[in-house]
Motif scaffolding. Structure first.
Motif, PDB file in Angstrom:
ATOM      1  N   VAL A  57       0.839  -1.199   0.000  1.00 60.01           N
ATOM      2  CA  VAL A  57       0.000   0.000   0.000  1.00 60.01           C
ATOM      3  C   VAL A  57       0.873   1.248   0.000  1.00 60.01           C
ATOM      4  CG1 VAL A  57      -1.643   1.348   1.356  1.00 60.01           C
ATOM      5  CG2 VAL A  57      -1.974  -1.107   1.096  1.00 60.01           C
ATOM      6  N   GLY A  58       1.921   1.243   0.840  1.00 62.99           N
ATOM      7  CA  GLY A  58       2.826   2.388   0.889  1.00 62.99           C
ATOM      8  C   GLY A  58       3.512   2.625  -0.444  1.00 62.99           C
ATOM      9  N   ASN A  59       3.971   1.558  -1.080  1.00 62.90           N
ATOM     10  CA  ASN A  59       4.632   1.691  -2.379  1.00 62.90           C
ATOM     11  C   ASN A  59       3.679   2.209  -3.444  1.00 62.90           C
ATOM     12  OD1 ASN A  59       7.202   0.863  -1.602  1.00 62.90           O
ATOM     13  ND2 ASN A  59       6.747  -1.295  -1.920  1.00 62.90           N
ATOM     14  N   SER A  60       2.429   1.760  -3.401  1.00 68.76           N
ATOM     15  CA  SER A  60       1.460   2.215  -4.399  1.00 68.76           C
ATOM     16  C   SER A  60       1.161   3.700  -4.226  1.00 68.76           C
ATOM     17  CB  SER A  60       0.168   1.396  -4.303  1.00 68.76           C
ATOM     18  OG  SER A  60      -0.499   1.624  -3.072  1.00 68.76           O
ATOM     19  N   ARG A  61       1.139   4.183  -2.980  1.00 72.02           N
ATOM     20  CA  ARG A  61       0.905   5.610  -2.736  1.00 72.02           C
ATOM     21  C   ARG A  61       2.068   6.448  -3.254  1.00 72.02           C
ATOM     22  NH1 ARG A  61       0.857   6.528   2.852  1.00 72.02           N
ATOM     23  NH2 ARG A  61       0.077   8.627   2.486  1.00 72.02           N
ATOM     24  N   ALA A  64       1.870   6.502  -7.009  1.00 75.22           N
ATOM     25  CA  ALA A  64       0.795   7.403  -7.441  1.00 75.22           C
ATOM     26  C   ALA A  64       1.249   8.854  -7.334  1.00 75.22           C
ATOM     27  CB  ALA A  64      -0.456   7.173  -6.596  1.00 75.22           C
ATOM     28  N   PHE A  65       1.981   9.156  -6.280  1.00 73.32           N
ATOM     29  CA  PHE A  65       2.511  10.509  -6.083  1.00 73.32           C
ATOM     30  C   PHE A  65       3.497  10.880  -7.189  1.00 73.32           C
ATOM     31  CE2 PHE A  65       6.382  12.564  -4.314  1.00 73.32           C
ATOM     32  CZ  PHE A  65       5.902  13.862  -4.216  1.00 73.32           C
ATOM     33  N   VAL A  66       4.439   9.988  -7.484  1.00 81.61           N
ATOM     34  CA  VAL A  66       5.436  10.250  -8.529  1.00 81.61           C
ATOM     35  C   VAL A  66       4.742  10.465  -9.873  1.00 81.61           C
ATOM     36  CG1 VAL A  66       7.347   9.247  -9.839  1.00 81.61           C
ATOM     37  CG2 VAL A  66       7.288   9.014  -7.348  1.00 81.61           C
ATOM     38  N   SER A  67       3.758   9.632 -10.173  1.00 81.31           N
ATOM     39  CA  SER A  67       3.029   9.763 -11.439  1.00 81.31           C
ATOM     40  C   SER A  67       2.278  11.083 -11.502  1.00 81.31           C
ATOM     41  CB  SER A  67       2.048   8.595 -11.601  1.00 81.31           C
ATOM     42  OG  SER A  67       2.733   7.363 -11.661  1.00 81.31           O
ATOM     43  N   GLU A  68       1.712  11.495 -10.373  1.00 83.24           N
ATOM     44  CA  GLU A  68       0.945  12.740 -10.344  1.00 83.24           C
ATOM     45  C   GLU A  68       1.844  13.952 -10.562  1.00 83.24           C
ATOM     46  OE1 GLU A  68      -2.844  13.352  -7.973  1.00 83.24           O
ATOM     47  OE2 GLU A  68      -1.367  14.362  -6.698  1.00 83.24           O
ATOM     48  N   VAL A  69       3.020  13.949  -9.944  1.00 82.20           N
ATOM     49  CA  VAL A  69       3.958  15.059 -10.150  1.00 82.20           C
ATOM     50  C   VAL A  69       4.358  15.133 -11.622  1.00 82.20           C
ATOM     51  CG1 VAL A  69       6.253  15.952  -9.615  1.00 82.20           C
ATOM     52  CG2 VAL A  69       4.821  15.036  -7.786  1.00 82.20           C
ATOM     53  N   THR A 146      -1.463  16.237  -1.960  1.00 84.94           N
ATOM     54  CA  THR A 146      -0.726  15.167  -2.623  1.00 84.94           C
ATOM     55  C   THR A 146      -1.199  13.820  -2.083  1.00 84.94           C
ATOM     56  OG1 THR A 146       1.142  14.625  -1.168  1.00 84.94           O
ATOM     57  CG2 THR A 146       1.228  16.749  -2.310  1.00 84.94           C
ATOM     58  N   PRO A 147      -0.940  12.721  -2.775  1.00 88.97           N
ATOM     59  CA  PRO A 147      -1.313  11.397  -2.262  1.00 88.97           C
ATOM     60  C   PRO A 147      -0.598  11.025  -0.963  1.00 88.97           C
ATOM     61  CG  PRO A 147      -0.915  11.294  -4.624  1.00 88.97           C
ATOM     62  CD  PRO A 147      -0.442  12.642  -4.166  1.00 88.97           C
ATOM     63  N   LEU A 148       0.459  11.760  -0.616  1.00 90.71           N
ATOM     64  CA  LEU A 148       1.225  11.469   0.596  1.00 90.71           C
ATOM     65  C   LEU A 148       0.929  12.458   1.715  1.00 90.71           C
ATOM     66  CD1 LEU A 148       4.691  10.664  -1.041  1.00 90.71           C
ATOM     67  CD2 LEU A 148       2.891   9.067  -0.363  1.00 90.71           C
ATOM     68  N   GLY A 149      -0.116  13.271   1.537  1.00 92.22           N
ATOM     69  CA  GLY A 149      -0.395  14.325   2.498  1.00 92.22           C
ATOM     70  C   GLY A 149       0.278  15.610   2.045  1.00 92.22           C
ATOM     71  N   GLY A 150       0.122  16.666   2.825  1.00 91.76           N
ATOM     72  CA  GLY A 150       0.728  17.928   2.426  1.00 91.76           C
ATOM     73  C   GLY A 150       0.079  18.491   1.176  1.00 91.76           C
ATOM     74  N   VAL A 187      13.231  10.888   3.125  1.00 90.11           N
ATOM     75  CA  VAL A 187      14.379  10.906   2.211  1.00 90.11           C
ATOM     76  C   VAL A 187      14.184   9.881   1.097  1.00 90.11           C
ATOM     77  CG1 VAL A 187      16.879  10.651   2.019  1.00 90.11           C
ATOM     78  CG2 VAL A 187      15.901  11.657   4.079  1.00 90.11           C
ATOM     79  N   ASP A 188      13.656   8.722   1.448  1.00 92.55           N
ATOM     80  CA  ASP A 188      13.431   7.690   0.435  1.00 92.55           C
ATOM     81  C   ASP A 188      12.417   8.152  -0.609  1.00 92.55           C
ATOM     82  OD1 ASP A 188      13.692   4.836  -0.532  1.00 92.55           O
ATOM     83  OD2 ASP A 188      11.542   4.868  -0.079  1.00 92.55           O
ATOM     84  N   GLN A 189      11.344   8.802  -0.171  1.00 92.09           N
ATOM     85  CA  GLN A 189      10.337   9.294  -1.112  1.00 92.09           C
ATOM     86  C   GLN A 189      10.917  10.373  -2.025  1.00 92.09           C
ATOM     87  OE1 GLN A 189       7.388  10.512   1.724  1.00 92.09           O
ATOM     88  NE2 GLN A 189       6.420   8.494   1.834  1.00 92.09           N
ATOM     89  N   ALA A 190      11.692  11.293  -1.443  1.00 93.84           N
ATOM     90  CA  ALA A 190      12.321  12.341  -2.245  1.00 93.84           C
ATOM     91  C   ALA A 190      13.284  11.738  -3.265  1.00 93.84           C
ATOM     92  CB  ALA A 190      13.059  13.318  -1.332  1.00 93.84           C
TER      93      ALA A 190
END
Length: 236
Positions: A57-61, A64-69, A146-150, A187-190
């Motif tokens: 679930v975390g990886n899919s979010r 989704a965030f990377v695709s949206e950006v 964003t899909p990750l909040g914020g 850091v991993d998400q960035a």
């Protein structure tokens, strides 16, 4: 019928079937070590399955965030190609939608508060059908989530040596509905965003982080061991 107890070759009761003591029935002896071991294995398998599902679930979010950006960046570019202006700064905004405002046409995203062009940019992009799936706030009075909040925020700024419109990804500044200068991403998400859309380096290119703790000291490398959050900006 007479009950017969299994006996070993020496004539003693079979040790694999111990007799219950005085006043103790077969059901009173509790679990055997084998039964306890089986139960522990089952519990471990269940915990592993739950953790694996949470990771998926975390990886899919994040994906989704990377695709949206990436979609926002593409939409921003397509708007400029079609209308010859920045979304938000476009002077014929009402042509796109009745509730869209006019930009001042100065080539930057300016203004302040709920009337700033960086907020109007989202209305222009959605009204022109370049973006259709963003999680917008009611009435468009604050930046989309964003899909990750914020939130996402479009700003005209100079980051490093590069001036232009940047997509800032962070959490809303305390007391503000339009500024998002608080670090959000791990850091991993960035790093994943940077690898997917740019050069994978935190201090150069079109995806940068301004949070020093997210970099290895003295180098242009993400500090993947850090637990800090990062404020990330993406050049449009």
């Amino acid at each position: 019928m007479t009950s017969i107890r299994t006996r070993s070759a020496a004539g003693h009761p079979d040790p694999s079937h111990p007799a219950a003591g005085p006043g103790i029935t077969e059901d009173d002896r509790g679990f055997t070590l084998v039964e306890v071991a089986i139960a522990l294995v089952v519990i471990a398998l269940l915990v592993g399955t739950v953790l694996q599902a949470q990771g998926m679930v975390g990886n899919s979010r994040v994906q989704a965030f990377v695709s949206e950006v990436g979609a926002i960046r593409t939409a921003f570019s397509q708007f400029q190609e079609r209308y010859g202006a920045l979304p938000g700064d476009y002077q014929d905004g009402p042509i796109l939608a009745m509730d869209a405002e006019r930009g001042n046409g100065d080539g930057t995203l300016s203004g302040s508060g709920a009337d700033q062009e960086s907020l109007e940019a989202w209305r222009h992009l959605t009204a022109a059908q370049f973006l259709t799936n963003l999680k917008m706030s009611p009435g468009g009075t604050s930046a989309p989530s964003t899909p990750l909040g914020g939130q996402y925020q479009l700003v005209s700024a100079t980051v490093g040596a590069t001036s232009g419109v940047w997509l800032r990804i962070g959490s809303m500044t305390t007391g503000s509905t339009t500024g998002n200068s608080t670090p959000l991403l791990t850091v991993d998400q960035a790093h994943r965003l940077d690898v997917e859309l740019d050069d994978g380096l935190p201090g150069t290119g079109s995806v940068v982080t301004s949070t020093a703790a997210c970099q290895v000291t003295g180098s242009n490398i993400y500090n993947l061991a850090a637990t800090d959050t990062c404020l990330v900006q993406v050049l449009m």
